[in-house]
Design an enzyme around this catalytic site. Structure first.
Site, mmCIF file in Angstrom:
data_model
loop_
_atom_site.group_PDB
_atom_site.id
_atom_site.type_symbol
_atom_site.label_atom_id
_atom_site.label_comp_id
_atom_site.label_asym_id
_atom_site.label_seq_id
_atom_site.Cartn_x
_atom_site.Cartn_y
_atom_site.Cartn_z
ATOM 1 N N SER A 71 33.669 20.191 44.131
ATOM 2 C CA SER A 71 32.412 20.059 43.413
ATOM 3 C C SER A 71 32.061 18.578 43.311
ATOM 4 O O SER A 71 32.797 17.719 43.790
ATOM 5 C CB SER A 71 32.529 20.663 42.009
ATOM 6 O OG SER A 71 33.472 19.925 41.235
ATOM 7 N N LYS A 72 30.941 18.282 42.654
ATOM 8 C CA LYS A 72 30.498 16.890 42.546
ATOM 9 C C LYS A 72 31.528 16.012 41.855
ATOM 10 O O LYS A 72 31.679 14.840 42.177
ATOM 11 C CB LYS A 72 29.165 16.824 41.793
ATOM 12 C CG LYS A 72 27.982 17.305 42.621
ATOM 13 C CD LYS A 72 26.685 17.109 41.868
ATOM 14 C CE LYS A 72 25.505 17.556 42.706
ATOM 15 N NZ LYS A 72 24.216 17.366 42.014
ATOM 16 N N ARG A 73 32.240 16.583 40.899
ATOM 17 C CA ARG A 73 33.209 15.764 40.176
ATOM 18 C C ARG A 73 34.388 15.349 41.064
ATOM 19 O O ARG A 73 35.116 14.416 40.746
ATOM 20 C CB ARG A 73 33.712 16.483 38.920
ATOM 21 C CG ARG A 73 34.530 17.727 39.196
ATOM 22 C CD ARG A 73 34.842 18.473 37.896
ATOM 23 N NE ARG A 73 35.521 19.730 38.126
ATOM 24 C CZ ARG A 73 36.831 19.851 38.220
ATOM 25 N NH1 ARG A 73 37.603 18.777 38.108
ATOM 26 N NH2 ARG A 73 37.377 21.024 38.425
ATOM 27 N N GLY A 79 33.839 14.455 44.230
ATOM 28 C CA GLY A 79 33.279 13.615 45.284
ATOM 29 C C GLY A 79 32.484 14.387 46.307
ATOM 30 O O GLY A 79 32.134 13.862 47.368
#
Length: 463
Positions: free
Chosen positions: A243-245, A247
């Site tokens: 996910s975005k967290r 990267g």
């Protein structure tokens, strides 16, 4: 046989890490075997597709240097062809109209759930010999469903996962056209792969459940089947879905964050594929080595620190002129003008071995082109009374010394010896006055990058 692979993203968001790796593997397979690589934009989801997403995909492919031989093809421009094939399938009895409403379908599925059965379409509009179909309701526009085989299995030898088998009885009759006549994803994919003579479908393993449905449609059309290679997903370092967290941001975000494309390509190539213990290799070497047999069957884990390490390596190797151009773009985006000395290439040469990203390189270079104001805490800590006389003497001597690193180094060493000081005692305050920080390359090399007037002006603020 000419190898033909494709990358077929949906323009419903940016080109992310997983998509970029799929594109890379498909591209490399075609390149290694002197085949054709095709880019296809699957834009039939009108509500979620956008021109901005298309641009993000094209920009990402270009930045990664993944060139395509054909395309980009857009599914929305192929509607006439899809409708032609739909008509053929209806006429041949491989598809049928279904008038079940969404409310009826949900009630049907709920009833099955209550009974403990797998919720699915019950085939009430599927034509069979001797079967009496319901009366066609007024005012209901039908969907078109594919008449999936009821018996037997659909199986293929996946080039990554090995033998995969689905019972046809587990696959209900797939909707291949919506009530407004627009075809659905699985149908468009089949027609595209057929028309574009795709020989190898390399994609994420989240598509495994789509594959038996697509194979059965291809068989109904009398088409030969491509070979399939389903690549395991990428997980975060904690084992959770990327996910975005972790990267998992846009490929172009990595460009903005100061990564070089060759570093990201090198990293992605090792994310679920290996060639012995090799970690660092150019794209040409990757193409020469790449095969589907060495793709891991288990999920890969994304490690941002490994990517930074690789980027640091490629920055060290990169041509100074190229780095100066790229770093200059970062500086200009901050409003930093490069009209004054020193040459950015000279700054890059001194600092590129100390950074992991172009953003960090821009941070280091920026102090040579802007007015620097050190934090008061640094001034209080390093510009202490015992060193101020030495700094004043240095300022006077700098006025007429020959301005290059060797002569500047000799002058500093002379003053240190005269005043019996160690290098940090003089270098630290000098760095604070010049660049507002205490960590730099050799202080004489930093001095030499500035012109004499700038050095004296920055020092004399404090003397």
């Amino acid at each position: 046989m000419t190898i033909r692979t494709r990358f077929a993203p949906s323009p419903t968001g940016y080109l992310h890490i997983g998509g970029a790796r799929t594109a890379l593997f498909s591209w490399a397979y075609a390149r290694r075997l002197h085949g054709t690589f095709i880019l296809r934009i699957e834009d039939t989801d009108l509500e979620r597709s956008s021109e901005a997403s298309v641009k993000a995909i094209l920009d990402g492919m270009s930045w990664l240097n993944l060139d395509y031989d054909e395309g980009p093809y857009y599914q929305m421009q192929r509607m006439d062809r899809y409708k032609e094939v739909l008509a053929q399938m209806l006429a041949a009895g491989h598809a049928y109209h279904c008038y079940t409403t969404p409310e009826e379908l949900e009630a049907m599925r709920e009833s099955m759930r209550v009974r403990g059965d797998k919720p699915r379409y019950d085939g009430r509009w599927r034509p069979e010999p001797g079967k009496v179909l319901p009366d066609i309701p007024e005012g209901i526009k039908p969907v078109v469903r594919f008449k999936n085989p009821l018996e037997g299995v659909t199986a293929w030898d996946d080039m990554v996962k090995g033998r995969i088998v689905f019972e046809n009885s587990e696959l209900d009759d797939l909707i291949i056209a919506r009530p407004d006549g627009t075809p659905t994803y699985n149908f468009c994919v089949v027609v595209d792969d057929l028309d574009m003579n795709i020989t190898h479908v390399i994609r994420g393993d989240d598509h495994v459940n789509n594959t038996p449905r697509q194979i059965n449609i291809l068989k109904a059309l009398g088409a030969s089947l491509p070979q399939y290679a389903h690549v395991p997903m990428i997980l975060g370092s904690d084992g959770e879905r990327l996910s975005k967290r972790h990267g998992a941001v846009s490929v172009m975000q990595y460009a903005e964050d100061g990564f070089l494309p060759e570093a990201l390509v090198n990293y992605l190539s090792r994310l679920g594929w290996s060639h012995g213990d090799e970690e660092i290799f150019q794209i040409e070497q990757f193409v020469e080595w790449f095969d589907l047999e060495h793709i891991s069957k288990s999920a890969a884990q994304f490690n941002p620190e490994k990517l930074r390490w690789l980027n640091q390596h490629y920055i060290k190797l990169a041509d100074n002129a190229r780095l100066a151009e790229l770093t200059g773009e970062h500086l200009l985006s901050r409003g930093v003008q490069l009209k004054v000395a020193p040459r950015l290439e000279d700054v890059i040469a001194l600092y590129k071995g100390r950074v992991a990203t172009l953003v960090e390189l821009a941070d280091e270079a920026e102090v040579f082109y802007i007015d620097v104001h050190p934090e008061q805490a640094l001034i209080d800590e390093h510009l202490v009374p015992e060193v101020m006389p030495v700094l004043r003497e240095l300022s006077l001597r700098l006025a007429d010394v020959e301005w290059d690193a060797p002569h500047l180094a000799a002058l500093i060493k002379e003053l240190l010896a005269t005043h019996q000081l160690k290098m940090p005692k003089l270098a630290m305050p000098l760095r604070v006055m010049l660049v507002g920080q205490t960590q730099t390359p050799s202080v004489d090399a930093v001095l030499a990058l500035f012109n004499r007037e700038t050095v004296l002006a920055r020092m004399n603020r404090y003397l």
